[in-house]
Design a protein around this motif. Sequence first.
Motif, PDB file in Angstrom:
ATOM      1  N   THR A 109      -1.350  76.042  22.422  1.00 38.27           N
ATOM      2  CA  THR A 109      -2.756  76.394  22.218  1.00 38.27           C
ATOM      3  C   THR A 109      -3.265  77.385  23.256  1.00 38.27           C
ATOM      4  O   THR A 109      -4.450  77.721  23.264  1.00 38.27           O
ATOM      5  CB  THR A 109      -3.631  75.130  22.250  1.00 38.27           C
ATOM      6  N   GLU A 110      -2.354  77.829  24.141  1.00 38.55           N
ATOM      7  CA  GLU A 110      -2.697  78.797  25.194  1.00 38.55           C
ATOM      8  C   GLU A 110      -3.927  78.343  25.978  1.00 38.55           C
ATOM      9  O   GLU A 110      -4.862  79.100  26.219  1.00 38.55           O
ATOM     10  CB  GLU A 110      -2.911  80.189  24.587  1.00 38.55           C
ATOM     11  N   THR A 111      -3.878  77.070  26.373  1.00 37.58           N
ATOM     12  CA  THR A 111      -5.022  76.482  27.073  1.00 37.58           C
ATOM     13  C   THR A 111      -4.953  76.739  28.563  1.00 37.58           C
ATOM     14  O   THR A 111      -3.946  76.466  29.216  1.00 37.58           O
ATOM     15  CB  THR A 111      -5.074  74.965  26.826  1.00 37.58           C
TER      16      THR A 111
ATOM     17  N   GLN B  35      -7.254  78.956  23.468  1.00 37.86           N
ATOM     18  CA  GLN B  35      -7.547  80.216  22.795  1.00 37.86           C
ATOM     19  C   GLN B  35      -7.721  79.916  21.308  1.00 37.86           C
ATOM     20  O   GLN B  35      -6.856  79.273  20.691  1.00 37.86           O
ATOM     21  CB  GLN B  35      -6.412  81.208  23.017  1.00 37.86           C
ATOM     22  N   GLU B  36      -8.824  80.362  20.740  1.00 42.07           N
ATOM     23  CA  GLU B  36      -9.175  79.936  19.384  1.00 42.07           C
ATOM     24  C   GLU B  36      -8.091  80.283  18.364  1.00 42.07           C
ATOM     25  O   GLU B  36      -7.724  79.444  17.534  1.00 42.07           O
ATOM     26  CB  GLU B  36     -10.507  80.557  18.960  1.00 42.07           C
TER      27      GLU B  36
END
Length: 290
Positions: A260-262, A267-268
Amino acid sequence: MTQIIDALSEVAEDYDAVFCDLWGCLHDGVRALPEAVEALTRFKEGGGSVVLLTNAPRPRASVAEQIAAMGVPEDCWDTIATSGDAARLAMFRGEIGQKLYHIGVDRDSGFFEPLQIMENPVEITRVPLAEAEGIVCTGPFDAHADPSVLRPELLHAKTLGLRMLNANPDVVVDRGERREWCAGAVAELYESMGGEVLSFGKPYPPVYDLARRRLAEFGADVPDSRILAIGDGIATDVKGAIGEGLDVLFVTGGLAAAETETTRQPQEAALRSFLDSQMMSPTFAIGKLR
């Protein structure tokens, strides 16, 4: 459509209770996460009830001691429901036999302590694999070794026709910066070899029934529509909550941080892609519980 929120307080007024995961949400396997502690404390101060709902394969008293040692204060939660307790109920009903082989470490020996809440529990004896009527798996013997090292024992168990009671459906957890295998990985391997597994904990219904009973123990009569589940496991916390008809807050900065590239928040686009790949649609998402 999953809504990304910045804090639990944004939606807290819509709920009277939360079922909150531990590992990856309230602690990282080593220490408490201060923002999460504060979020749950504020939820309680606002009149909400907090059930810590965990796939720990141990009794709740053992889990309470463990999280206290990590710095999780008692005033941020009300009660605990564990996959271990849900699985123990089945074990002491004799669902996999009375002579059992244990796959797990010594610290999980509390799993076999008698349950005081049951009438006429069966007598359980731990025995070598060759003498067993069933298997209890609380985790691999070595959390850092690939579960395939257990293949010879599992093949022998399958040949004997033994059923496995899986006390923790989690496949992996992150202890600080290091990833560890859990009982769910052993259970998946046994099933892939044709073995029969009974699993307890999230995402399976028995542990949610236990959580609701624990909530009712201190007089909290809360309908499902007013319960918010919180967790970082897409295949356990999110899947289980959706299956139970509960709203769920997906903590993306735990097991799915890379996907989720958190950093502070997911990142949406990455979040949408990950959720689509998992065919899941949690109610809310947040980088870290706060």
